[in-house]
Design an enzyme around this catalytic site. Sequence first.
Site, PDB file in Angstrom:
ATOM      1  N   ARG A  52       2.172  11.902  -1.801  1.00 14.14           N
ATOM      2  CA  ARG A  52       3.128  10.796  -1.793  1.00 14.14           C
ATOM      3  C   ARG A  52       2.580   9.650  -0.963  1.00 14.14           C
ATOM      4  NH1 ARG A  52       3.423  10.464   2.867  1.00 14.14           N
ATOM      5  NH2 ARG A  52       4.729   8.630   2.684  1.00 14.14           N
ATOM      6  N   ALA A  54       2.436   5.205  -1.462  1.00 14.34           N
ATOM      7  CA  ALA A  54       2.027   4.373  -2.592  1.00 14.34           C
ATOM      8  C   ALA A  54       0.526   4.448  -2.920  1.00 14.34           C
ATOM      9  CB  ALA A  54       2.466   2.936  -2.328  1.00 14.34           C
ATOM     10  N   ARG A  94       6.817   8.118 -11.129  1.00 14.76           N
ATOM     11  CA  ARG A  94       7.618   7.472 -10.089  1.00 14.76           C
ATOM     12  C   ARG A  94       7.536   5.958 -10.331  1.00 14.76           C
ATOM     13  NH1 ARG A  94       6.882   9.274  -4.063  1.00 14.76           N
ATOM     14  NH2 ARG A  94       9.046   8.566  -4.029  1.00 14.76           N
ATOM     15  N   ASP A 242       5.829  -0.328  -0.891  1.00 15.89           N
ATOM     16  CA  ASP A 242       5.588   0.289  -2.195  1.00 15.89           C
ATOM     17  C   ASP A 242       5.372  -0.755  -3.270  1.00 15.89           C
ATOM     18  OD1 ASP A 242       7.189   2.425  -0.564  1.00 15.89           O
ATOM     19  OD2 ASP A 242       6.042   3.462  -2.107  1.00 15.89           O
ATOM     20  N   ASN A 252      10.278  -0.848   0.101  1.00  9.52           N
ATOM     21  CA  ASN A 252       9.687   0.229   0.893  1.00  9.52           C
ATOM     22  C   ASN A 252      10.749   1.322   1.028  1.00  9.52           C
ATOM     23  OD1 ASN A 252       7.427   1.294   2.434  1.00  9.52           O
ATOM     24  ND2 ASN A 252       8.685   0.995   4.253  1.00  9.52           N
TER      25      ASN A 252
HETATM   26  O1  MRU Z   1       8.768   8.430  -1.299  1.00  9.70           O
HETATM   27  P1  MRU Z   1       7.473   8.258  -0.563  1.00  9.70           P
HETATM   28  O2  MRU Z   1       7.315   9.218   0.561  1.00  9.70           O
HETATM   29  O3  MRU Z   1       6.283   8.256  -1.482  1.00  9.70           O
HETATM   30  O4  MRU Z   1       7.586   6.812   0.062  1.00  9.70           O
HETATM   31  C1  MRU Z   1       6.514   6.250   0.759  1.00  9.70           C
HETATM   32  C2  MRU Z   1       6.840   4.990   1.456  1.00  9.70           C
HETATM   33  O5  MRU Z   1       7.877   4.404   1.289  1.00  9.70           O
HETATM   34  C3  MRU Z   1       5.784   4.422   2.332  1.00  9.70           C
HETATM   35  O6  MRU Z   1       6.323   3.767   3.424  1.00  9.70           O
HETATM   36  C4  MRU Z   1       5.008   3.442   1.450  1.00  9.70           C
HETATM   37  O7  MRU Z   1       4.431   4.113   0.367  1.00  9.70           O
HETATM   38  C5  MRU Z   1       3.969   2.735   2.172  1.00  9.70           C
HETATM   39  S1  MRU Z   1       2.781   3.831   2.710  1.00  9.70           S
HETATM   40  C6  MRU Z   1       1.248   3.295   2.625  1.00  9.70           C
END
Ligand code: MRU
Length: 353
Positions: A52, A54, A94, A242, A252
């Site tokens: 997980r 982004a 996603r 994201d 985000n």
């Molecule tokens: O649902 P997730 O855990 O994949 O969400 C991730 C985030 O919201 C992070 O803060 C985002 O991807 C930035 S990380 C480089």
Amino acid sequence: VKVYLPFRTLEWIEETESLRIIDQTLLPEREEYLDLRSVEEVYGAIKVLRVRGAPAIGVAAAFGTYLAIKDEDSDAEALKKKLNEAADYLKSCRPTAVNLSYAVDTVLEEVETSAEDEPSALKRRVLATAERLRAEDEEKCRLLGLYGAELMEDNSTVLTNCNAGALATCGIGTALAAVYTAKAEGKRVRVVCCETRPLLQGARLSCWELQKAGVETTLICDNMAGSLMRSGAVDMVVVGADRIASNGDVANKIGTYPLAALARIHSIPFYVVAPSTSFDLSIDTGDDIPIEQRPEEEVRTVRGKVGIAPEGVSVYNPAFDVTPADLITAIVSEFGVIEPPFKTNIAEVLRNE
Ligand code: MRU
């Protein structure tokens, strides 16, 4: 400066043609690695957040496209058809992080613009593109760290949400890259992690990797950020992204927007740290960002195990929120720090690169 973290979020294993990931659903209790050998396994791992963040899901999906076509030997046309199907499948996994479609589309483009029509050559090209995306992400993280660290003074306290660290990328992270780099430069930087309900990426993942890196870390429940900011203990809020729209609106992890609003009320700077692969210049504002809705059980239980609400109670579970650009002090990209007005400055920075 050199930052070293003693784990690998994701790596390609040549001998077995598999994508090795650290299973993030098991952290922090267990550090276990999983070898993914098919596109379906990659899709499943992204869906349930074994991998997980982004940038990490983008690169995982790129390797997923290779797994989808690696046994297709008939002809180039059949291979391209399979590749396109795999691309659509992976992109549907996603919806919010644009890094996923960016990575998959980069693979497709490489194949479409290739003069080769031997399946074996095309396959090599797909794998090489996935590996290039991985290496590029690692390098982007390094640069994000350097630019982000410039914003951090010695002896400061940074509040963050979710996990925007090494576990979310192929390198040292985005928001947390800045922390690791500042520390490596000799600055004392403390981090406050919001636990990040419902899936607790802040508590489980950010605290885990920050501890491994020897960073002073404090965990709070999400509803404690306001009182902490009011106490004067927070010097800045730093988060990842994201998807960033043309006007600087940022999607985000859920809970980011209230942190930005609180930061504004308390005159605390609010920074977003993200690579160019998280920008989506095809959309004007955050209103156009698709927000993933996740299963109700994530809210009615803790980690699917302990029930915390009566069965059947209705639930609202968006995985992300949008922080309006006017609450953001600056956005750090691998090209440097972008300040408002975001619409013109984002276009200028990304166009020049
Ligand atoms: O649902 P997730 O855990 O994949 O969400 C991730 C985030 O919201 C992070 O803060 C985002 O991807 C930035 S990380 C480089």
